[in-house]
Design a protein around this motif. Structure first.
Motif, PDB file in Angstrom:
ATOM      1  N   PHE A 179     -40.898  22.259  52.630  1.00  0.00           N
ATOM      2  CA  PHE A 179     -41.113  23.031  51.409  1.00  0.00           C
ATOM      3  C   PHE A 179     -40.565  24.444  51.671  1.00  0.00           C
ATOM      4  O   PHE A 179     -39.410  24.552  52.037  1.00  0.00           O
ATOM      5  CB  PHE A 179     -42.561  22.876  50.944  1.00  0.00           C
ATOM      6  N   ASN A 180     -41.293  25.513  51.504  1.00  0.00           N
ATOM      7  CA  ASN A 180     -40.655  26.834  51.646  1.00  0.00           C
ATOM      8  C   ASN A 180     -41.080  27.524  52.942  1.00  0.00           C
ATOM      9  O   ASN A 180     -42.144  28.148  52.992  1.00  0.00           O
ATOM     10  CB  ASN A 180     -40.994  27.710  50.435  1.00  0.00           C
ATOM     11  N   PRO A 181     -40.240  27.428  53.984  1.00  0.00           N
ATOM     12  CA  PRO A 181     -40.620  28.027  55.267  1.00  0.00           C
ATOM     13  C   PRO A 181     -40.553  29.554  55.208  1.00  0.00           C
ATOM     14  O   PRO A 181     -39.582  30.117  54.685  1.00  0.00           O
ATOM     15  CB  PRO A 181     -39.548  27.511  56.238  1.00  0.00           C
ATOM     16  N   ILE A 182     -41.575  30.182  55.748  1.00  0.00           N
ATOM     17  CA  ILE A 182     -41.582  31.654  55.842  1.00  0.00           C
ATOM     18  C   ILE A 182     -42.239  32.046  57.164  1.00  0.00           C
ATOM     19  O   ILE A 182     -42.823  31.210  57.851  1.00  0.00           O
ATOM     20  CB  ILE A 182     -42.331  32.346  54.670  1.00  0.00           C
ATOM     21  N   GLY A 191     -37.028  35.154  64.255  1.00  0.00           N
ATOM     22  CA  GLY A 191     -37.486  35.118  62.869  1.00  0.00           C
ATOM     23  C   GLY A 191     -36.302  34.818  61.979  1.00  0.00           C
ATOM     24  O   GLY A 191     -35.250  34.388  62.454  1.00  0.00           O
ATOM     25  N   GLU A 192     -36.478  35.061  60.697  1.00  0.00           N
ATOM     26  CA  GLU A 192     -35.394  34.771  59.753  1.00  0.00           C
ATOM     27  C   GLU A 192     -34.610  36.052  59.517  1.00  0.00           C
ATOM     28  O   GLU A 192     -35.184  37.055  59.113  1.00  0.00           O
ATOM     29  CB  GLU A 192     -35.990  34.279  58.425  1.00  0.00           C
ATOM     30  N   TYR A 234     -45.490  27.728  50.341  1.00  0.00           N
ATOM     31  CA  TYR A 234     -44.923  28.481  51.467  1.00  0.00           C
ATOM     32  C   TYR A 234     -45.596  28.040  52.757  1.00  0.00           C
ATOM     33  O   TYR A 234     -46.809  28.108  52.883  1.00  0.00           O
ATOM     34  CB  TYR A 234     -45.109  29.988  51.248  1.00  0.00           C
ATOM     35  N   ILE A 235     -44.780  27.601  53.699  1.00  0.00           N
ATOM     36  CA  ILE A 235     -45.329  27.082  54.959  1.00  0.00           C
ATOM     37  C   ILE A 235     -44.849  27.937  56.132  1.00  0.00           C
ATOM     38  O   ILE A 235     -43.670  28.306  56.194  1.00  0.00           O
ATOM     39  CB  ILE A 235     -44.944  25.596  55.159  1.00  0.00           C
ATOM     40  N   HIS A 236     -45.770  28.254  57.036  1.00  0.00           N
ATOM     41  CA  HIS A 236     -45.385  29.089  58.181  1.00  0.00           C
ATOM     42  C   HIS A 236     -44.439  28.312  59.096  1.00  0.00           C
ATOM     43  O   HIS A 236     -44.656  27.132  59.393  1.00  0.00           O
ATOM     44  CB  HIS A 236     -46.619  29.542  58.972  1.00  0.00           C
ATOM     45  N   VAL A 237     -43.412  29.006  59.554  1.00  0.00           N
ATOM     46  CA  VAL A 237     -42.355  28.338  60.323  1.00  0.00           C
ATOM     47  C   VAL A 237     -42.874  27.737  61.637  1.00  0.00           C
ATOM     48  O   VAL A 237     -42.345  26.720  62.108  1.00  0.00           O
ATOM     49  CB  VAL A 237     -41.166  29.308  60.552  1.00  0.00           C
TER      50      VAL A 237
END
Ligand code: NAD
Ligand code: UD1
Length: 323
Positions: A179-182, A191-192, A234-237
């Motif tokens: 889903f939405n990795p953050i 990190g990103e 939002y899912i933690h990476v």
């Protein structure tokens, strides 16, 4: 166990390499062509874990490079992250996306087959569900029509892997739909950090926070959602990375396995901005802008299959962001 991580200097790949090492998998081989990352990530992974991954700067479409990697290492499994991922860019450069993602995966699978390595975990995306008309996505719904060439490449690769499994049922294949990795590793070392202006919400907010960009455009405030702005899961990476470790560990018999990796909750754009402000004690300037073409109002994962079969769930699942 030797694991090849393609795209391993990238955002999700680097966090997964760290979690693999933390879980006792010390023999990690990373290949990446560095088109969207830097090789100093290898040093950073070493700083975090004390283990240095073997690194090959190489493209997954390069058969000779794949031969070298597979002949020099006894690879048991591949976690395949390498790919291009910018939705907007894929609309403008579709052939590049099909070549890199689809053709690249074919080359990788051919090399795996040649060297008798038949276990792969593939980075898929919630985008393969298309626009199913409901907000909660369950694996059984099957694939829909993705809204971009990027999404199409993910759907095509899933189909290709299914066909491969039908033809050669000794493969063990996991399709993980993110889903939405953050978020980032707590060390702050990895990190990103996308090149150019980010498309995704969280890196955009981060650039506004450090003053690199002026304000966030909130794409639409007239959706049928809790506050009118778009809602996502939002899912933690690091949680996401651990999903890959579980997939490797639990899926030991040949088969094709599909899992959603999400939290099961959805948060609005404004909730994310406010949580970011609260946690970091900064002000994030934003303005309401028109809807972004192709966006859906709200979607989130049903993560129960991953919980049941992989014993995996996101640790931030029942928490409010920033509390
Ligand atoms: P990323 O760009 O940070 O990592 C991808 C890595 O692959 C980069 O380091 C890049 O240099 C490398 N790469 C690209 N093409 C390559 C090639 N031909 N040969 C070798 N290396 C190559 O992206 P990420 O966010 O870590 O995403 C990893 C994977 O997960 C991608 O396949 C992406 O499509 C998928 N995915 C990401 C998200 C997300 O929101 N981040 C969501 C769903 C799926
Ligand atoms: C996008 C991709 C999807 C991909 C996913 C993860 C599209 C249509 N879909 O999903 O294929 O799998 O990223 O990489 O691009 N938003 C703003 N302002 C911004 C940026 C985003 O308001 O500057 C909003 C969006 O409208 C959305 C939410 O924030 O409601 C999340 O957007 P984004 O981070 O781009 O992810 P998705 O659109 O869910």
């Amino acid at each position: 166990m030797s694991i090849l991580v393609t795209g391993g200097t990238g955002y999700i790949g680097s966090h997964t390499a760290v979690e693999l090492i933390n879980n006792g998998y010390k023999d990690i081989i990373i290949m990446d062509n560095l088109c969207n990352s830097s090789d100093n990530v290898i040093d950073k992974i070493e700083k975090i874990t004390g283990i240095r991954c073997k690194f090959y700067e190489a493209d997954i479409r390069d058969e000779k490079a794949l031969d070298k990697i597979f002949s020099e290492n006894n690879i048991d499994a591949v976690i395949h992250f390498a790919g291009l991922k910018a939705v907007g860019e894929s609309v403008k450069k579709p052939l590049e996306y099909y070549d890199n993602n689809v053709n690249g995966t074919i080359k990788l699978l051919e090399a795996m087959k040649k060297y008798g390595c038949k276990k792969i975990v593939f980075s898929s995306s919630a985008t393969v569900y298309g626009d199913p008309g409901v907000s909660k996505y369950v694996e059984e719904m099957g694939r829909g029509n993705p809204s971009s060439p990027y999404g199409e490449t993910k759907a095509i690769i899933e189909e290709m892997l299914e066909s491969l499994y039908r033809a050669e049922p000794d493969w063990t294949i996991s399709l993980l739909r993110y889903f939405n990795p953050i978020g980032a590793h707590k060390s702050g070392l990895i990190g990103e950090d996308p090149k150019g202006i980010p498309n995704n919400l969280m890196p955009y907010i981060q650039k506004v926070a450090i003053g690199e960009l002026k304000e966030v455009s909130v794409y639409g405030d007239d959706y049928e959602t809790k506050d009118g702005t778009g809602e996502r899961d939002y899912i933690h990476v690091v949680d996401l990375a651990n999903g890959h470790v579980k997939a490797l560990e639990k899926l030991t018999t040949p088969g094709i396995y599909v899992y959603n990796l999400g939290t099961g909750n959805s948060y609005s754009v404004l909730e994310i901005i406010k949580a970011f402000e609260r946690v970091n004690n900064v002000k994030i300037n934003y303005k309401i802008a028109p809807r972004r073409p192709g966006d859906l109002s709200r979607f989130y994962a049903d993560p129960t299959k991953a919980k049941r079969e992989l014993n995996w769930e996101a640790t931030n699942r029942n928490r409010r962001y920033g509390t």
